[in-house]
Design a protein around this motif. Structure first.
Motif, PDB file in Angstrom:
ATOM      1  N   ALA A 197      17.619  42.336  41.545  1.00 21.94           N
ATOM      2  CA  ALA A 197      17.899  43.579  40.834  1.00 21.94           C
ATOM      3  C   ALA A 197      19.278  43.528  40.174  1.00 21.94           C
ATOM      4  CB  ALA A 197      17.830  44.755  41.800  1.00 21.94           C
ATOM      5  N   ALA A 198      20.183  42.766  40.785  1.00 17.70           N
ATOM      6  CA  ALA A 198      21.539  42.665  40.227  1.00 17.70           C
ATOM      7  C   ALA A 198      22.227  41.481  40.874  1.00 17.70           C
ATOM      8  CB  ALA A 198      22.330  43.947  40.523  1.00 17.70           C
TER       9      ALA A 198
ATOM     10  N   LEU B 224      16.570  42.743  46.383  1.00 17.43           N
ATOM     11  CA  LEU B 224      17.354  41.517  46.556  1.00 17.43           C
ATOM     12  C   LEU B 224      18.470  41.468  45.519  1.00 17.43           C
ATOM     13  CD1 LEU B 224      14.511  38.831  47.012  1.00 17.43           C
ATOM     14  CD2 LEU B 224      15.564  40.300  48.739  1.00 17.43           C
ATOM     15  N   THR B 225      19.674  41.095  45.980  1.00 14.31           N
ATOM     16  CA  THR B 225      20.788  40.895  45.048  1.00 14.31           C
ATOM     17  C   THR B 225      21.517  39.611  45.438  1.00 14.31           C
ATOM     18  OG1 THR B 225      22.381  42.088  46.407  1.00 14.31           O
ATOM     19  CG2 THR B 225      21.156  43.390  44.813  1.00 14.31           C
ATOM     20  N   ILE B 226      22.415  39.157  44.568  1.00 16.44           N
ATOM     21  CA  ILE B 226      23.168  37.941  44.851  1.00 16.44           C
ATOM     22  C   ILE B 226      24.661  38.208  44.762  1.00 16.44           C
ATOM     23  CG2 ILE B 226      23.761  35.647  43.929  1.00 16.44           C
ATOM     24  CD1 ILE B 226      20.863  35.437  43.060  1.00 16.44           C
ATOM     25  N   CYS B 227      25.382  37.609  45.703  1.00 19.40           N
ATOM     26  CA  CYS B 227      26.833  37.609  45.613  1.00 19.40           C
ATOM     27  C   CYS B 227      27.284  36.200  45.969  1.00 19.40           C
ATOM     28  CB  CYS B 227      27.417  38.645  46.577  1.00 19.40           C
ATOM     29  SG  CYS B 227      29.197  38.739  46.487  1.00 19.40           S
TER      30      CYS B 227
ATOM     31  N   THR C 146      34.898  43.174  46.900  1.00 20.61           N
ATOM     32  CA  THR C 146      34.943  43.878  45.618  1.00 20.61           C
ATOM     33  C   THR C 146      33.587  43.786  44.912  1.00 20.61           C
ATOM     34  OG1 THR C 146      37.254  43.236  45.473  1.00 20.61           O
ATOM     35  CG2 THR C 146      36.241  44.088  43.464  1.00 20.61           C
ATOM     36  N   ASN C 147      33.013  42.587  44.928  1.00 20.76           N
ATOM     37  CA  ASN C 147      31.700  42.401  44.312  1.00 20.76           C
ATOM     38  C   ASN C 147      30.622  43.321  44.918  1.00 20.76           C
ATOM     39  OD1 ASN C 147      32.064  40.517  42.272  1.00 20.76           O
ATOM     40  ND2 ASN C 147      32.011  38.778  43.687  1.00 20.76           N
ATOM     41  N   ILE C 148      30.667  43.438  46.233  1.00 16.31           N
ATOM     42  CA  ILE C 148      29.638  44.256  46.899  1.00 16.31           C
ATOM     43  C   ILE C 148      29.812  45.733  46.554  1.00 16.31           C
ATOM     44  CG2 ILE C 148      28.788  45.031  49.160  1.00 16.31           C
ATOM     45  CD1 ILE C 148      29.269  42.156  50.149  1.00 16.31           C
ATOM     46  N   ARG C 149      31.063  46.181  46.497  1.00 13.82           N
ATOM     47  CA  ARG C 149      31.309  47.571  46.076  1.00 13.82           C
ATOM     48  C   ARG C 149      30.735  47.810  44.679  1.00 13.82           C
ATOM     49  NH1 ARG C 149      36.573  46.980  47.783  1.00 13.82           N
ATOM     50  NH2 ARG C 149      36.909  47.689  49.908  1.00 13.82           N
ATOM     51  N   GLU C 150      30.933  46.839  43.806  1.00 15.67           N
ATOM     52  CA  GLU C 150      30.405  46.974  42.434  1.00 15.67           C
ATOM     53  C   GLU C 150      28.877  47.023  42.431  1.00 15.67           C
ATOM     54  OE1 GLU C 150      33.962  44.454  40.176  1.00 15.67           O
ATOM     55  OE2 GLU C 150      31.858  44.092  39.642  1.00 15.67           O
ATOM     56  N   LEU C 151      28.277  46.156  43.261  1.00 15.10           N
ATOM     57  CA  LEU C 151      26.812  46.154  43.337  1.00 15.10           C
ATOM     58  C   LEU C 151      26.292  47.521  43.798  1.00 15.10           C
ATOM     59  CD1 LEU C 151      26.063  42.645  44.929  1.00 15.10           C
ATOM     60  CD2 LEU C 151      25.325  43.429  42.662  1.00 15.10           C
ATOM     61  N   ALA C 152      26.989  48.093  44.802  1.00 12.28           N
ATOM     62  CA  ALA C 152      26.580  49.397  45.325  1.00 12.28           C
ATOM     63  C   ALA C 152      26.625  50.449  44.225  1.00 12.28           C
ATOM     64  CB  ALA C 152      27.471  49.803  46.502  1.00 12.28           C
TER      65      ALA C 152
ATOM     66  N   LEU D  43      19.273  43.572  50.306  1.00 13.07           N
ATOM     67  CA  LEU D  43      19.845  42.337  50.828  1.00 13.07           C
ATOM     68  C   LEU D  43      20.805  41.757  49.802  1.00 13.07           C
ATOM     69  CD1 LEU D  43      17.139  39.963  52.347  1.00 13.07           C
ATOM     70  CD2 LEU D  43      19.188  40.849  53.462  1.00 13.07           C
ATOM     71  N   ILE D  44      21.991  41.362  50.279  1.00 10.14           N
ATOM     72  CA  ILE D  44      22.918  40.646  49.401  1.00 10.14           C
ATOM     73  C   ILE D  44      22.911  39.198  49.869  1.00 10.14           C
ATOM     74  CG2 ILE D  44      25.260  40.553  48.492  1.00 10.14           C
ATOM     75  CD1 ILE D  44      25.605  43.336  50.000  1.00 10.14           C
ATOM     76  N   LEU D  45      22.535  38.294  48.966  1.00 10.88           N
ATOM     77  CA  LEU D  45      22.361  36.900  49.362  1.00 10.88           C
ATOM     78  C   LEU D  45      23.422  35.992  48.730  1.00 10.88           C
ATOM     79  CD1 LEU D  45      18.576  37.083  48.665  1.00 10.88           C
ATOM     80  CD2 LEU D  45      19.494  36.544  50.929  1.00 10.88           C
ATOM     81  N   ASP D  46      23.893  35.074  49.538  1.00 12.35           N
ATOM     82  CA  ASP D  46      24.716  33.990  49.007  1.00 12.35           C
ATOM     83  C   ASP D  46      23.753  32.925  48.458  1.00 12.35           C
ATOM     84  OD1 ASP D  46      26.958  32.291  48.580  1.00 12.35           O
ATOM     85  OD2 ASP D  46      26.491  31.271  50.463  1.00 12.35           O
ATOM     86  N   LEU D  47      24.248  31.937  47.732  1.00  9.01           N
ATOM     87  CA  LEU D  47      23.370  30.903  47.170  1.00  9.01           C
ATOM     88  C   LEU D  47      23.516  29.550  47.880  1.00  9.01           C
ATOM     89  CD1 LEU D  47      23.660  31.734  43.349  1.00  9.01           C
ATOM     90  CD2 LEU D  47      21.747  32.235  44.882  1.00  9.01           C
ATOM     91  N   ASP D  48      24.678  28.884  47.725  1.00 10.76           N
ATOM     92  CA  ASP D  48      24.858  27.548  48.300  1.00 10.76           C
ATOM     93  C   ASP D  48      24.701  27.563  49.816  1.00 10.76           C
ATOM     94  OD1 ASP D  48      25.362  26.427  45.822  1.00 10.76           O
ATOM     95  OD2 ASP D  48      27.531  26.841  45.935  1.00 10.76           O
ATOM     96  N   ASN D  49      23.867  26.667  50.319  1.00  6.41           N
ATOM     97  CA  ASN D  49      23.591  26.558  51.755  1.00  6.41           C
ATOM     98  C   ASN D  49      23.006  27.830  52.367  1.00  6.41           C
ATOM     99  OD1 ASN D  49      24.227  23.818  52.302  1.00  6.41           O
ATOM    100  ND2 ASN D  49      26.400  24.338  51.980  1.00  6.41           N
TER     101      ASN D  49
END
Lengths: 74, 524
Positions: free
Chosen positions: B252-253, B223-226, B263-269, B174-180
């Protein structure tokens, strides 16, 4: 009502053509499972409740029309 | 898709046209030339609680017996039993609840040990309706329907949706946003103390959502954050906000910066070495979601609820759709321990290793009786209604049968009972001189070898009375394919064959008339 019943028979039993002679004898897919499906279709289409005795008698297009008429469907 | 459905009631209406079906509660035939299987046993209808409960527990053994015989590579969709299918006095007590619970728990356990088994909780469907709509006594009595036929359309839709969910590949991350998304408000504007997490609504809803995500990560989801934020602010929140359930260690990252999210998600992958098609992206901002949908179409992007109080529903759908942890399974798994003692008792009571042992355990009582005033109406009715196990499909009225008896025909019928109940008169045979005119069995009795016992007993009787030879025939119809070689299997000699119609003769001294000794047979 006749038109509607014919249409139900045609769709339910996957017939190419259908007419008023349609009955369990002439219609291959009109078996006990077909009968059940037919009852559910007729009940919802004409908003009636068919009693088990009536369901037992219902073996042809003519039977259906006769029974629906006794229930005030026209 | 050609699936084969094991069932104890009439369920044809609920499934696609190309599915095929077992006999009623018949596990003797397990076809192999199908794409998959369905197990759909419904709450039996009977008053005697003890029999009801032991029958339900027995279903689990039957399922496990069937499961052992099928190709482990083929999907086996298993539906749970709804303990509230219908409501009557006396049979809704603790014993029944616990029997159904044991049954469902056994199914859940088999799912755990067999990767091809997928459990679906029928109650997820039935609970949308009041009991009076789920079950209709009229259709029970006329067609043995355990589920109201009027629900066939919504059921078919529900079932198709569930099959789709099963077919989806399980996601890993899962890639999660933070605010709201993980809290209410914007960290950069509201500050550490200002964001809404814990306390009153909406903070309460976000807190609960974080608890849900933590559970998901305990089940193996990464779980990850973007997020577009200052990384130092977020690190500070993790350290200082006491309501934060998900902390630095939970992820995890992460990519917390002002770079575009694709771009961020590609890097996470790359960093996690997980394919992009294993990611699910959660963000409250529709623009960000749209960007990812377009830039990275292999990433799943579900819609995010605008109202925080809808987060639990969102989470449930998320899990069902992408992480396939069926609620029933996880719930029942936990409770399994607690109920283990119960289940073991049931198993000891009911376990069987092969089919003979199973049949023996049923304590089958067979009564063979000549036609008389009391059973003739039922015999006539069976000739009218029986399609599948019917060698000649000749339809007779009560008057016909009276006439035949006067002309010297021999007519017998069979009643069958076992420890789960009495099935009543379920088959008949008619002899005109030395020819078998009619032989039929009601389909709900098939699968226990009773048809063989019946005919062999009649042949023995005839032999004792001095008959030496018999004639018989098979007349094909669109429904009776299953009996086309019945007489061949019995050892009759096929003397002619025309348009699918077979004529047989039998020398009674050549036929094996032995039957298994676990059938208790009374001839009246």
């Amino acid at each position: 009502m006749e038109e509607k019943v014919l249409e139900i028979l045609k769709n339910l039993f996957e017939l190419d053509t259908v007419d008023q002679t349609c009955s369990q004898e002439t219609c291959d897919k009109w078996d006990s499972m077909g009968q059940l499906n037919l009852v559910v279709e007729l009940e919802s289409e004409f908003d009636v409740t068919l009693e088990p005795e009536e369901i037992g008698e219902m073996k042809s297009f003519d039977d259906i029309i006769r029974i629906l008429k006794t229930k005030g469907v026209s | 898709m050609n699936y084969f459905v094991f069932r104890n009631n009439t369920v044809e209406r609920f499934f696609p046209k190309d599915f095929t079906f077992s006999g009623y509660d018949d596990i003797s035939h397990v076809p192999s030339e199908v794409d998959g299987y369905v197990w759909f046993y419904q709450l039996p209808v009977k008053y005697e609680q003890e029999k009801l409960c032991s029958e339900i527990r027995g279903f689990a053994q039957k399922f496990s017996f069937v499961l052992a015989q099928v190709d482990a590579a083929k999907p086996f969709i298993v539906l749970t039993m709804d303990e509230g299918s219908y409501a009557v006095p006396f049979t809704s007590g603790v014993d029944l609840l616990s029997a159904v619970f044991d049954y469902n728990a056994s199914l859940a356990q088999l799912e755990e040990n067999h990767s091809n088994v997928k459990l679906l909780d029928i109650r997820e469907f039935t609970r949308q309706y009041p009991v009076s709509e789920v079950f209709d006594w009229k259709f029970w009595f006329i067609s043995q329907m355990g589920l109201n036929p009027r629900l066939s359309k919504p059921f078919a839709e529900w079932f198709a949706r569930k099959l789709d969910e099963i077919a989806l590949k399980r996601k890993k991350c899962l890639i999660l946003d933070l605010d709201n998304t993980l809290w209410g408000g914007v960290l950069g504007e509201d500050g550490i103390e200002g964001i809404k997490l814990g306390g009153d609504y909406p903070g309460k809803a976000f807190h609960y959502f974080q608890e849900a995500l933590l559970e998901l990560s305990k089940n193996g989801v990464i779980l990850t954050i973007c997020s577009k934020n200052n990384e130092s602010d977020v690190l500070e929140v993790w350290e200082k906000n006491p309501f934060m359930v998900l902390k630095k260690d939970s992820f995890a990252a992460w990519r917390i910066n002002w770079q575009d999210k694709a771009t961020n998600i590609r890097e996470l992958a790359d960093e996690l070495n997980i394919g992009l098609d294993s990611f699910v992206f959660i963000d409250d901002n529709p623009t960000e979601r749209e960007l990812i949908k377009q830039a990275l179409p292999m990433v799943e992007v579900p819609d995010f609820p605008t109202q925080p109080y809808n987060l639990p529903i969102f989470f449930k759908e998320l899990v069902e759709r992408y992480f396939r942890v069926y609620s029933i399974t996880s719930e029942d798994k936990k409770k399994t321990e607690q109920y283990k003692a119960n289940a073991q008792r049931a198993q000891a009571q009911k376990s069987f290793v092969d089919f003979d042992t199973f049949l023996k355990s049923l304590d089958i009582q067979i009564t063979i009786e000549e036609a008389n005033e009391f059973n003739i109406p039922r015999i006539a009715q069976m000739t009218q209604k029986t399609n599948q196990f019917n060698l000649t499909t000749k339809r007779y009225t009560e008057t016909d049968i009276h006439t035949f008896l006067q002309q010297g025909w021999k007519i017998w019928c069979i009643s069958v009972a076992d420890k789960f109940g009495d099935n009543g008169i379920t088959g008949c045979i008619m002899l005109k001189g030395d020819a078998i005119d009619t032989f039929l069995m009601s389909c709900r009795i098939l699968g226990k070898g009773i048809e063989i016992v019946f005919i062999k007993n009649i042949l023995s009787l005839l032999k004792e009375n001095g008959k030496r030879t018999l004639k018989a025939e098979y007349i094909p119809t669109s429904k009776n394919e299953q009996v086309k070689d019945f007489y061949d299997k019995l050892g009759f000699e096929r003397v002619s064959e025309k348009d699918g119609m077979n004529i047989y003769k039998a020398d009674l001294s050549d036929i094996d008339l032995s039957v298994k000794d676990y059938y208790h047979i009374i001839v009246k």
